[in-house]
Design an enzyme around this catalytic site. Structure first.
Site, PDB file in Angstrom:
ATOM      1  N   HIS A  15      -2.722   2.556   8.226  1.00  0.00           N
ATOM      2  CA  HIS A  15      -3.840   1.795   7.669  1.00  0.00           C
ATOM      3  C   HIS A  15      -4.092   0.592   8.561  1.00  0.00           C
ATOM      4  O   HIS A  15      -3.153  -0.045   9.040  1.00  0.00           O
ATOM      5  CB  HIS A  15      -3.495   1.344   6.247  1.00  0.00           C
ATOM      6  CG  HIS A  15      -4.424   0.297   5.699  1.00  0.00           C
ATOM      7  ND1 HIS A  15      -5.782   0.507   5.588  1.00  0.00           N
ATOM      8  CD2 HIS A  15      -4.205  -0.954   5.238  1.00  0.00           C
ATOM      9  CE1 HIS A  15      -6.337  -0.583   5.077  1.00  0.00           C
ATOM     10  NE2 HIS A  15      -5.411  -1.492   4.861  1.00  0.00           N
ATOM     11  N   GLU A  38       0.818  -1.219   0.000  1.00  0.00           N
ATOM     12  CA  GLU A  38       0.000   0.000   0.000  1.00  0.00           C
ATOM     13  C   GLU A  38       0.850   1.267   0.000  1.00  0.00           C
ATOM     14  O   GLU A  38       0.368   2.348   0.355  1.00  0.00           O
ATOM     15  CB  GLU A  38      -0.954   0.016   1.213  1.00  0.00           C
ATOM     16  CG  GLU A  38      -1.841  -1.201   1.363  1.00  0.00           C
ATOM     17  CD  GLU A  38      -2.875  -1.395   0.242  1.00  0.00           C
ATOM     18  OE1 GLU A  38      -2.863  -0.619  -0.730  1.00  0.00           O
ATOM     19  OE2 GLU A  38      -3.679  -2.337   0.362  1.00  0.00           O
ATOM     20  N   HIS A  84     -13.013  -2.831   3.704  1.00  0.00           N
ATOM     21  CA  HIS A  84     -11.593  -3.205   3.809  1.00  0.00           C
ATOM     22  C   HIS A  84     -10.997  -2.697   5.117  1.00  0.00           C
ATOM     23  O   HIS A  84     -10.458  -3.485   5.893  1.00  0.00           O
ATOM     24  CB  HIS A  84     -10.810  -2.644   2.600  1.00  0.00           C
ATOM     25  CG  HIS A  84      -9.350  -2.958   2.637  1.00  0.00           C
ATOM     26  ND1 HIS A  84      -8.634  -3.342   1.533  1.00  0.00           N
ATOM     27  CD2 HIS A  84      -8.459  -2.957   3.658  1.00  0.00           C
ATOM     28  CE1 HIS A  84      -7.377  -3.578   1.866  1.00  0.00           C
ATOM     29  NE2 HIS A  84      -7.250  -3.346   3.159  1.00  0.00           N
ATOM     30  N   GLU A 139     -17.138  12.575  22.487  1.00  0.00           N
ATOM     31  CA  GLU A 139     -15.838  13.122  22.077  1.00  0.00           C
ATOM     32  C   GLU A 139     -15.651  13.184  20.549  1.00  0.00           C
ATOM     33  O   GLU A 139     -14.771  13.880  20.061  1.00  0.00           O
ATOM     34  CB  GLU A 139     -14.720  12.259  22.668  1.00  0.00           C
ATOM     35  CG  GLU A 139     -14.774  10.855  22.105  1.00  0.00           C
ATOM     36  CD  GLU A 139     -13.685   9.915  22.623  1.00  0.00           C
ATOM     37  OE1 GLU A 139     -14.040   8.740  22.863  1.00  0.00           O
ATOM     38  OE2 GLU A 139     -12.534  10.316  22.757  1.00  0.00           O
ATOM     39  N   HIS A 146      -7.380  -2.560   9.914  1.00  0.00           N
ATOM     40  CA  HIS A 146      -8.653  -3.247   9.654  1.00  0.00           C
ATOM     41  C   HIS A 146      -9.432  -3.389  10.971  1.00  0.00           C
ATOM     42  O   HIS A 146      -9.720  -4.509  11.404  1.00  0.00           O
ATOM     43  CB  HIS A 146      -8.406  -4.658   9.090  1.00  0.00           C
ATOM     44  CG  HIS A 146      -7.559  -4.728   7.854  1.00  0.00           C
ATOM     45  ND1 HIS A 146      -6.931  -5.887   7.443  1.00  0.00           N
ATOM     46  CD2 HIS A 146      -7.232  -3.784   6.933  1.00  0.00           C
ATOM     47  CE1 HIS A 146      -6.264  -5.661   6.317  1.00  0.00           C
ATOM     48  NE2 HIS A 146      -6.420  -4.392   5.989  1.00  0.00           N
TER      49      HIS A 146
HETATM   50  P1  13P Z   1       0.820  -5.392   3.222  1.00  0.00           P
HETATM   51  O1  13P Z   1       1.175  -6.684   3.910  1.00  0.00           O
HETATM   52  O2  13P Z   1       1.383  -5.337   1.820  1.00  0.00           O
HETATM   53  O3  13P Z   1       1.206  -4.198   4.053  1.00  0.00           O
HETATM   54  O4  13P Z   1      -0.751  -5.363   3.023  1.00  0.00           O
HETATM   55  C1  13P Z   1      -1.622  -5.463   4.117  1.00  0.00           C
HETATM   56  C2  13P Z   1      -2.907  -4.757   3.885  1.00  0.00           C
HETATM   57  O5  13P Z   1      -3.569  -4.396   4.837  1.00  0.00           O
HETATM   58  C3  13P Z   1      -3.373  -4.541   2.504  1.00  0.00           C
HETATM   59  O6  13P Z   1      -4.362  -3.561   2.449  1.00  0.00           O
HETATM   60 ZN    ZN Z   2      -5.551  -3.512   4.307  1.00  0.00          ZN
END
Ligand code: 13P
Ligand code: ZN
Length: 271
Positions: A139, A116, A210, A169, A141
């Site tokens: 980033h 990413e 995602h 908050e 999840h």
């Molecule tokens: P990477 O292992 O390449 O960082 O990817 C993980 C991910 O969350 C893809 O969106």
């Molecule tokens: Zn991801």
């Protein structure tokens, strides 16, 4: 030369990835972090004239030429960063051509930066234009944020409004709201460009079904943004199927924003 394993930026990457893993936000290799470093600080730990290898990035990051980042490796597990930072992290510098990363440290097993990287570096470029002090792009999840994506409309105004209603908050922590992208193919320049476009306006961007991106001046600020969204999403997921009896009203959100002096997205309220 000081010991790189004791560098505050390496310690911060280790602590943050470990935290995110323990919160259940980053299963397997899920998630990635990039952190813009101060050249003078890095020079205390590394000989900046020594490039281990060059890795093409596949996109143009001219605005970042000469800039140094510590970045999580692709396919690497957040749970493993703390015990082996040199394999799971890398320090890269953007070369003069704008499309090559010079590896200064890390990715010891021959690995490379996150898939990413386009979304990260393009987001850094976008945020630096708005806020020259921006340093971190993250980033993740997070579970409830992701769950909410399946049962709530993926609309910026509606999702921001719902999140603001979930914890007092919220409007103070992310008054600029949350940008939303539809499901897109990850790991591509296109999702990078779309994310960066949103980052001109938002510090938080949901990638539909995602995960989420956050950007900030420090690791704490960036982590805190995602953490607050995730908490609000958790309250939503705990209550969405129950009759709603009480809520934080829009007038109350205005009062909060005014008390804390934050510039909020008035168009995201229904006044
Ligand atoms: P990477 O292992 O390449 O960082 O990817 C993980 C991910 O969350 C893809 O969106
Ligand atoms: Zn991801």
């Amino acid at each position: 030369m000081k010991n790189i394993f004791e560098a505050p930026f390496v310690r911060e990457m280790c602590a943050t990835t470990a935290n995110m893993y323990r919160l259940g936000w980053d299963e397997r290799n899920g998630g990635n972090i990039s952190y813009l470093l101060d050249e003078k600080e890095v020079a205390e730990y590394l000989d900046l004239s020594k490039v281990i290898r060059e890795i093409p990035t596949g996109f143009d990051a001219k605005a970042l030429i000469g800039k140094i980042f510590i970045v999580t490796g692709t396919g690497k597990y957040f749970k493993n960063v703390e015990k082996d930072p040199e394999t799971n992290l890398g320090i890269i510098r953007i070369k003069g051509d704008g499309t090559t990363a010079e590896l200064l440290w890390g990715y010891k097993d021959g690995g490379k930066f996150t898939s990413e990287l386009p979304a990260h570096l393009m987001s850094h470029m976008a945020r630096l234009k708005v806020d020259p002090e921006n340093r971190v792009v993250m980033h993740s999840h997070p579970t409830n944020t992701l769950a909410m994506n399946y049962v709530h409309e993926l609309d910026e105004k509606k999702i921001t409004h719902t999140l603001w209603e979930m914890c007092t908050e919220c409007i103070v922590v992310f008054p600029d709201g949350v940008g939303v992208l539809p499901w897109m193919l990850c790991g591509t320049n296109s999702i990078g460009e779309a994310t960066a476009k949103k980052m001109e306006e938002f510090r938080l961007v949901i990638w539909g079904m995602h995960g989420i991106y956050g950007a900030g001046k420090t690791m704490d600020e960036t982590f805190g943004l995602i953490e607050t969204v995730e908490k609000a999403a958790q309250i939503y997921m705990l209550t969405a199927h129950l009759p709603r009896i009480n809520t934080i009203k829009d007038e109350e959100m205005v009062a909060l924003a005014e008390l804390f002096g934050v510039k909020y997205r008035k168009d995201f309220l229904n006044l």
